[in-house]
Design a protein around this motif. Structure first.
Motif, PDB file in Angstrom:
ATOM      1  N   GLU A 258       0.413  -1.221  -0.359  1.00 29.26           N
ATOM      2  CA  GLU A 258      -0.145   0.365   0.048  1.00 29.26           C
ATOM      3  C   GLU A 258       1.360   1.429   0.252  1.00 29.26           C
ATOM      4  N   LEU A 259       0.579   2.229  -0.669  1.00 32.50           N
ATOM      5  CA  LEU A 259       1.157   3.053  -0.892  1.00 32.50           C
ATOM      6  C   LEU A 259       0.183   4.486  -0.077  1.00 32.50           C
ATOM      7  N   PRO A 260       1.271   5.377   0.433  1.00 29.09           N
ATOM      8  CA  PRO A 260       0.425   6.799   1.211  1.00 29.09           C
ATOM      9  C   PRO A 260      -0.632   7.741   0.562  1.00 29.09           C
ATOM     10  N   SER A 261      -0.595   8.050  -0.423  1.00 33.93           N
ATOM     11  CA  SER A 261      -1.439   8.330  -1.213  1.00 33.93           C
ATOM     12  C   SER A 261      -1.338   8.394  -2.515  1.00 33.93           C
ATOM     13  N   ALA A 262      -2.031   8.945  -3.543  1.00 34.69           N
ATOM     14  CA  ALA A 262      -2.180   8.821  -5.145  1.00 34.69           C
ATOM     15  C   ALA A 262      -0.915   9.897  -5.324  1.00 34.69           C
ATOM     16  N   ALA A 263      -0.725  10.992  -5.187  1.00 31.33           N
ATOM     17  CA  ALA A 263       0.770  11.280  -4.651  1.00 31.33           C
ATOM     18  C   ALA A 263       1.988  11.221  -4.914  1.00 31.33           C
ATOM     19  N   HIS A 264       2.054  10.122  -3.582  1.00 35.30           N
ATOM     20  CA  HIS A 264       3.179   9.410  -3.508  1.00 35.30           C
ATOM     21  C   HIS A 264       3.251   8.225  -4.682  1.00 35.30           C
ATOM     22  N   ARG A 265       2.453   7.707  -4.933  1.00 37.92           N
ATOM     23  CA  ARG A 265       1.708   6.554  -6.411  1.00 37.92           C
ATOM     24  C   ARG A 265       2.428   6.888  -7.564  1.00 37.92           C
ATOM     25  N   ARG A 266       2.011   8.917  -7.600  1.00 39.79           N
ATOM     26  CA  ARG A 266       2.011   9.243  -9.135  1.00 39.79           C
ATOM     27  C   ARG A 266       4.172   8.806  -9.469  1.00 39.79           C
TER      28      ARG A 266
ATOM     29  N   ASP B  60       5.586  19.666  -3.627  1.00 41.36           N
ATOM     30  CA  ASP B  60       6.522  18.700  -3.142  1.00 41.36           C
ATOM     31  C   ASP B  60       7.372  17.351  -3.119  1.00 41.36           C
TER      32      ASP B  60
ATOM     33  N   LEU C 241       8.073  14.359  -1.571  1.00 39.38           N
ATOM     34  CA  LEU C 241       8.852  13.051  -2.371  1.00 39.38           C
ATOM     35  C   LEU C 241       9.783  12.138  -2.450  1.00 39.38           C
TER      36      LEU C 241
ATOM     37  N   TRP D 124      10.946  10.509   0.732  1.00 39.98           N
ATOM     38  CA  TRP D 124      10.721   9.007   0.736  1.00 39.98           C
ATOM     39  C   TRP D 124      10.671   7.923  -0.698  1.00 39.98           C
TER      40      TRP D 124
END
Length: 618
Positions: free
Chosen positions: A209-217, A240, A244, A247
């Motif tokens: 699982e990824l923290p957010s949509a931004a992290h996935r992008r 950001d 990122l 991370w």
């Protein structure tokens, strides 16, 4: 019955376990010599850490050592036997206990015990910064299986021959990906390809699982780009990018090099396949955004960084390069002139700045030379000395010769025989040549030696000499074609622009001026296919605006105001005849004709300068 099943399971695991000879050797040494007290195994999910620890347990039991498998609750160190082997798998689940483990638990373990810790993350730097641990800790980063071991694994799994190549291309040497892919291949047969169920399962196991949509992008960008820097992320995340990037660099399946961050190979391929299938439009938008940033980097990089920047660009279209780091590029030192062959020695006297020397990174041995020869005038001595240069000039003169201010370039290479088939070396040389093409100003023709069946849409004119007319398809258009057709083959970059001689250009300007009152007729002008306006949304409209601007510019110079008036009344006011135009200006017809001719010549010269140099002449 349970014992029988246990034996079968153990036998199956032993069959599936391949490779890892170095890690097993280190464990055996620690087991029998006591040279190390703690082994810290780390690597991304699915890389085989648990399988390796099970093998360690088997080896320890064979040696007669008691084995204790620790869990999140650990145990009382005082309860350990003096020669125990302690195995702690999945340590990343309790990473917060690392300091306690290092400072409190392990120091109380009996001196004869051996502890093995396995997790996705590498050990905290404080392990190696503490001199007390210097002789007791061995860190074992777990990598992909070697190619031979991956083949052995597929043999044991019964993967059909026709499925081997695509499965290995997808999974590389990643054990979990190989095993899950092998299960699909054994069930389906035929030529293997990853289905979306397999992709989803592996993403769950390796990425989670990824923290957010931004992290996935951000992770998808990292998977798509050759390497990722904070600057690259800033194109998508202006606010950001720093957060990122920090991370990303902490993820266990993301590594770093001198060029930036990059994910483990199978993770890269999984993320790419998932996004292409799940959201094709988002994939296209990301590709175009990353491509624009990387292409700009090629143009602005320092000279030393050009090969890496070109590698990043080509990665977006042809996948990862064969490799890097095995060879190093540098300017040709004066002391190395003795290694030159005769042709190279001829050119180094004339253009020493054109040369690059390539060394083996391991030995420092010079293995190859390349040269980017910039030529503006035909020279008989050069033609006699170098048949490749002679072929280039013959082609250019027979097709579209150089115009004033333009030059052609010939990329030459000389490689020592043992290295002529080395793909990494040849790629490095070609990155330099392509970088020179994309960074050059007023380059007409490029001629590049390349030992390949195709070369980025360029045309092979003589068995390995690839030609491109950068006036017909400039760098920007060439890059746009790469974006639209990432896997383009020979001849993809077909000519779009017209390359006119000065006389042809001037004749086209005169005809366009006469058509200026009728904008619809300007679309047929060859000028709409020149660098002047070809990249505009509506070239015909842009050409009309450019002609009117060129006429208007004449009014800014007192010496050419009379030329401006003659052109304006003739071409802008719709005067039906030249006699009437002279009458409206109140000057003799012969004077009007002289002013008109001089004005046309000024407009032709101004636009010709724009065509060659991209700016107007004042």
């Amino acid at each position: 019955m349970s014992g029988s099943l246990g034996r079968r399971l153990r036998a199956a695991r032993e069959t599936a376990f391949v490779g890892r000879e170095e890690e097993l050797a280190l464990f055996t040494t620690a087991l029998y010599s006591g040279a190390r007290s703690v082994l810290y195994v780390h690597g991304p999910g699915g890389i085989g850490k648990s399988a390796l620890l099970r093998r360690f347990a088997d080896e320890a039991e064979t040696a007669g050592r008691p084995v204790a498998v620790l869990d999140e609750c650990l145990m009382d160190p005082a309860a350990c036997q003096d020669d125990a082997v302690l195995l702690f798998d999945g340590f990343d689940r309790v990473q917060s206990l690392e300091g306690w483990l290092r400072e409190r638990f392990l120091p109380r373990v009996p001196a004869g015990a051996l502890a093995v810790i396995a997790g996705r993350n590498p050990p905290d730097v404080r392990w190696q910064a503490d001199p007390a641990w210097a002789g007791s800790l061995e860190v074992l980063p777990l990598r992909d299986l070697r190619a031979a071991d991956a083949h052995t694994l597929l043999d044991a799994a019964g993967v059909p021959a026709e499925a081997r190549e695509p499965l290995l291309a997808f999974a590389g040497g990643h054990p979990l990906a190989l095993l899950l892919g092998a299960a699909v291949a054994a069930k389906d047969g035929g030529r293997w390809r990853p289905d979306q169920d397999l992709v989803a399962e592996l993403l769950d196991q390796l990425v989670g699982e990824l923290p957010s949509a931004a992290h996935r992008r951000a992770l998808e960008i990292c998977a798509h780009a050759y390497t990722t820097t904070e600057d690259l992320l800033r194109a998508a995340f202006p606010e950001d990018a720093g957060t990122l990037f920090r991370w990303l660099r902490r993820l266990p399946f993301v590594e770093s090099s001198g060029l930036g961050l990059f994910p483990h190979g199978v993770v890269r391929r999984l993320l790419e396949a998932d996004l292409r299938w799940r959201d094709p439009e988002a994939y296209t938008v990301m590709h175009e955004r990353v491509h624009a940033r990387v292409a700009d980097r090629v143009r602005t990089a320092s000279d030393a960084d050009v090969p890496g920047a070109v590698a990043a660009l080509l990665h977006l279209h042809h996948g990862p390069p064969a490799g890097d780091g095995e060879f190093q590029e540098e300017a040709l030192p004066q002391a190395e002139a003795g290694i030159l062959v005769q042709e190279a020695a001829f050119w180094v006297e004339r253009q020493p700045e054109a040369f690059r020397l390539y060394r083996s990174a391991g030995t420092g041995e010079p293995v190859a030379l390349s040269a980017w020869l910039r030529l503006t005038e035909l020279d008989e001595e050069e033609l006699a000395a170098d048949p490749v240069v002679a072929a280039a000039w013959a082609h250019a003169r027979a097709t579209t010769p150089l115009r004033a201010g333009e030059h052609l370039a010939v990329s030459r290479q000389w490689v020592l025989p043992p290295y002529r088939g080395n793909s990494q070396l040849l790629e490095l040389i070609q990155w330099r040549a392509l970088g020179n093409c994309l960074r050059a100003e007023r380059l007409a023709w490029s001629y590049i030696e390349a030992r390949t069946e195709r070369y980025h849409g360029m045309r092979d004119i003589s068995g390995g000499l690839y030609v491109h007319d950068w006036r017909a398809v400039p760098a920007r258009a060439w890059l746009e074609q790469m974006v639209k057709r990432p896997a383009s083959g020979p001849g993809a970059a077909t000519a779009r622009l017209a390359v006119l001689s000065r006389d042809e250009f001037a004749d086209a300007v005169r005809r366009a001026l006469r058509r200026l009152p009728r904008p619809d007729e300007l679309a047929a002008s060859p000028l709409t296919r020149t660098r002047l306006v070809a990249e505009e949304q509506n070239p015909a409209t842009a050409l009309g605006d450019l002609l009117r601007q060129a006429i208007g510019d004449l009014s800014e110079d007192p010496r050419s105001v009379k030329f401006h008036r003659a052109l304006s009344v003739t071409f802008l006011c719709g005067t039906p005849t030249q006699e009437l135009a002279a009458e409206r200006l109140g000057i003799p017809f012969t004077t009007y004709r002289r002013h008109l001719a001089a004005g046309i010549e000024r407009v032709c010269a101004d636009l010709w300068h724009r065509e060659l140099y991209g700016t107007s002449r004042r």
